[in-house]
Design a protein around this motif. Structure first.
Motif, PDB file in Angstrom:
ATOM      1  N   GLU A  64       0.846  -1.194   0.000  1.00  0.00           N
ATOM      2  CA  GLU A  64       0.000   0.000   0.000  1.00  0.00           C
ATOM      3  C   GLU A  64       0.875   1.235   0.000  1.00  0.00           C
ATOM      4  OE1 GLU A  64      -2.973   0.171   3.021  1.00  0.00           O
ATOM      5  OE2 GLU A  64      -3.458  -1.954   2.847  1.00  0.00           O
ATOM      6  N   GLU A  65       0.272   2.331  -0.281  1.00  0.00           N
ATOM      7  CA  GLU A  65       0.994   3.599  -0.231  1.00  0.00           C
ATOM      8  C   GLU A  65       0.083   4.627   0.430  1.00  0.00           C
ATOM      9  OE1 GLU A  65       4.061   5.912  -0.249  1.00  0.00           O
ATOM     10  OE2 GLU A  65       4.188   3.871  -1.012  1.00  0.00           O
ATOM     11  N   PRO A  66       0.453   5.266   1.524  1.00  0.00           N
ATOM     12  CA  PRO A  66       1.705   5.128   2.261  1.00  0.00           C
ATOM     13  C   PRO A  66       1.837   3.764   2.918  1.00  0.00           C
ATOM     14  CG  PRO A  66       0.467   7.064   2.992  1.00  0.00           C
ATOM     15  CD  PRO A  66      -0.444   6.262   2.159  1.00  0.00           C
ATOM     16  N   ARG A  67       3.089   3.338   3.061  1.00  0.00           N
ATOM     17  CA  ARG A  67       3.321   1.968   3.505  1.00  0.00           C
ATOM     18  C   ARG A  67       3.196   1.804   5.010  1.00  0.00           C
ATOM     19  NH1 ARG A  67       8.918  -1.488   2.704  1.00  0.00           N
ATOM     20  NH2 ARG A  67       8.396  -3.088   4.219  1.00  0.00           N
ATOM     21  N   ARG A  82     -10.826   6.626  25.939  1.00  0.00           N
ATOM     22  CA  ARG A  82      -9.671   6.220  25.137  1.00  0.00           C
ATOM     23  C   ARG A  82      -9.800   6.811  23.742  1.00  0.00           C
ATOM     24  NH1 ARG A  82      -7.778   1.264  27.639  1.00  0.00           N
ATOM     25  NH2 ARG A  82      -9.243   0.721  29.285  1.00  0.00           N
ATOM     26  N   VAL A  83      -8.655   6.887  23.069  1.00  0.00           N
ATOM     27  CA  VAL A  83      -8.676   7.259  21.666  1.00  0.00           C
ATOM     28  C   VAL A  83      -7.467   6.614  20.993  1.00  0.00           C
ATOM     29  CG1 VAL A  83      -7.310   9.393  21.840  1.00  0.00           C
ATOM     30  CG2 VAL A  83      -9.024   9.165  20.044  1.00  0.00           C
ATOM     31  N   ARG A  84      -7.627   6.365  19.708  1.00  0.00           N
ATOM     32  CA  ARG A  84      -6.535   5.778  18.931  1.00  0.00           C
ATOM     33  C   ARG A  84      -6.210   6.750  17.807  1.00  0.00           C
ATOM     34  NH1 ARG A  84      -8.853   0.959  16.632  1.00  0.00           N
ATOM     35  NH2 ARG A  84      -8.658   0.029  18.677  1.00  0.00           N
ATOM     36  N   ILE A  85      -4.946   7.145  17.733  1.00  0.00           N
ATOM     37  CA  ILE A  85      -4.492   8.090  16.710  1.00  0.00           C
ATOM     38  C   ILE A  85      -3.573   7.344  15.755  1.00  0.00           C
ATOM     39  CG2 ILE A  85      -3.307  10.286  16.286  1.00  0.00           C
ATOM     40  CD1 ILE A  85      -5.778  10.637  17.922  1.00  0.00           C
ATOM     41  N   LYS A  86      -3.851   7.472  14.465  1.00  0.00           N
ATOM     42  CA  LYS A  86      -3.019   6.790  13.466  1.00  0.00           C
ATOM     43  C   LYS A  86      -2.430   7.821  12.517  1.00  0.00           C
ATOM     44  CE  LYS A  86      -5.672   2.503  13.263  1.00  0.00           C
ATOM     45  NZ  LYS A  86      -6.409   1.597  12.364  1.00  0.00           N
ATOM     46  N   VAL A  87      -1.194   7.546  12.122  1.00  0.00           N
ATOM     47  CA  VAL A  87      -0.504   8.406  11.165  1.00  0.00           C
ATOM     48  C   VAL A  87       0.114   7.513  10.106  1.00  0.00           C
ATOM     49  CG1 VAL A  87       1.178  10.242  10.871  1.00  0.00           C
ATOM     50  CG2 VAL A  87       0.062   9.952  13.069  1.00  0.00           C
ATOM     51  N   ARG A  88      -0.121   7.839   8.837  1.00  0.00           N
ATOM     52  CA  ARG A  88       0.502   7.049   7.766  1.00  0.00           C
ATOM     53  C   ARG A  88       1.782   7.729   7.317  1.00  0.00           C
ATOM     54  NH1 ARG A  88      -3.205   2.916   6.042  1.00  0.00           N
ATOM     55  NH2 ARG A  88      -1.592   2.222   4.612  1.00  0.00           N
ATOM     56  N   LEU A  89       2.804   6.902   7.008  1.00  0.00           N
ATOM     57  CA  LEU A  89       4.107   7.418   6.596  1.00  0.00           C
ATOM     58  C   LEU A  89       4.528   6.738   5.301  1.00  0.00           C
ATOM     59  CD1 LEU A  89       5.954   7.227  10.016  1.00  0.00           C
ATOM     60  CD2 LEU A  89       4.905   9.225   9.016  1.00  0.00           C
ATOM     61  N   HIS A  90       5.147   7.517   4.431  1.00  0.00           N
ATOM     62  CA  HIS A  90       5.590   6.962   3.157  1.00  0.00           C
ATOM     63  C   HIS A  90       6.879   6.154   3.350  1.00  0.00           C
ATOM     64  CE1 HIS A  90       2.770   8.789   0.334  1.00  0.00           C
ATOM     65  NE2 HIS A  90       2.695   9.757   1.225  1.00  0.00           N
ATOM     66  N   GLU A  91       7.067   5.199   2.458  1.00  0.00           N
ATOM     67  CA  GLU A  91       8.210   4.295   2.583  1.00  0.00           C
ATOM     68  C   GLU A  91       9.535   5.039   2.416  1.00  0.00           C
ATOM     69  OE1 GLU A  91       8.082   1.109  -0.182  1.00  0.00           O
ATOM     70  OE2 GLU A  91       9.898   0.164   0.582  1.00  0.00           O
ATOM     71  N   ASP A  92       9.581   5.993   1.490  1.00  0.00           N
ATOM     72  CA  ASP A  92      10.846   6.671   1.241  1.00  0.00           C
ATOM     73  C   ASP A  92      11.133   7.759   2.264  1.00  0.00           C
ATOM     74  OD1 ASP A  92       8.770   8.173   0.466  1.00  0.00           O
ATOM     75  OD2 ASP A  92       9.477   8.645  -1.551  1.00  0.00           O
TER      76      ASP A  92
END
Lengths: 158, 166
Positions: A64-67, A82-92
């Protein structure tokens, strides 16, 4: 949408890419640029008071992208939510700002995510491997780490 | 060893070589160093305890200093992080020394076929006796000690002399 996500959306609307509350678990997918501000807000807002960073982990969505993804699990001892925070990051460019300045207890979680996935936490006071040793080659929980890969040992050459 | 007892009650005599005399003393005074990293260590405790009583074979004096040990009993999973430590301990032991690899983890990595476990300690040191099992029972340890005694008694070459295995 729960109260936490409503307050978060009101304050950081453009930073939030998506939210959901599946099975009652509030989750927000946010952009990485202002992550420290978002986490500080979650900690300090009088109606949120997330004083306990329970967990931080990485996820590898190979293909997938971001990986990569960084997941924060936060809990408020005083408000009992409670809370859940997600952050997507690119492979490069798997770099995100460190949250050690927000919760010092998140120090070792970030080191673990660095060790296992190679995610770099910018501004971390001591970003070294925590489970593997210094000479370990690769990041073993990445999905493209070969299953049969062996590390060099101190024995004789084969 | 040849023994001749005089029939008239006079003191007899024994013929032997110095090597076999030394070996006879050595085989009944093996000091093991138990390098226990996993459940195999529990079985070692059982073997050393009263029920199985490894002291019957002269190998009950456990030395946790490698300088005083004759046999390195590697009992448990050895991962890459631990491998240099184990090798250092092996290097610190005085000659002559023997190595027992106890259980499948130490012998081959066992079911830990993953990124962190050394796939057999014979990658980093010679091993004289392997004990199969997960974990082996105390009889296996006793058998391994007896095998070491046989190596000493017969003067069979130690694994260190034919290592590394090609």
């Amino acid at each position: 949408m729960g109260l936490v996500l409503e307050k978060l959306a009101a304050r950081f609307g453009p930073e939030i890419a998506a939210t959901h509350s599946n099975f009652g678990d509030d989750t927000a997918l946010v952009r990485r640029e202002r992550i420290v501000e978002i986490l500080t807000f979650l900690r300090d807002d009088p109606g949120l008071l997330f004083d306990f960073a329970m967990d931080l982990t990485g996820v590898d969505y190979l293909g997938e992208e971001p990986r990569f993804e960084v997941v924060y699990h936060l809990y408020s001892l005083r408000m009992n939510h409670r809370v859940r925070i997600k952050v997507r990051l690119h492979e490069d460019d798997p770099v995100i700002d460190s949250a050690v300045s927000v919760w010092s207890g998140i120090n070792w979680y970030e080191r673990e995510a660095y060790d296992m996935y190679g995610i770099v936490f910018r501004g971390h006071p001591n970003l070294t491997r925590i489970l593997m040793y210094e000479g370990f080659q690769g990041h073993p929980l990445r999905k493209d780490y070969p299953k049969a890969k062996r590390q060099p040992t101190i024995g004789p050459e084969e | 060893m040849a023994v001749n007892r005089a029939r008239d009650g006079a003191p007899g005599y024994a013929l032997t070589t110095l090597e076999s005399m030394v070996a006879w003393g050595r085989k009944y005074s093996l000091f093991p160093l138990t390098f226990a990293t996993a459940c195999c260590g529990i079985e070692v405790m059982g073997a050393l305890g009263t029920h199985y009583d490894l002291s019957r074979f002269g190998a009950e004096v456990v030395r946790f200093s490698p300088r005083q040990a004759d046999v390195l009993l590697v009992a448990g999973t050895i991962n890459y992080k631990m491998a240099p430590v184990l090798r250092r301990i092996y290097d610190q032991m005085l000659e002559p020394k023997w190595v027992i690899s106890m259980g499948v983890c130490a012998s081959s990595g066992g079911f830990y076929n993953n990124y962190t476990v050394l796939q057999g300690i014979d990658k980093i040191m010679p091993v004289d006796v392997y004990i199969p099992g997960c974990p082996p029972n105390p009889e296996g340890i006793i058998d391994a000690v007896v095998q070491i005694q046989k190596i000493i008694e017969t003067g069979a070459p130690r694994a260190a002399e034919r290592w590394p295995i090609k």
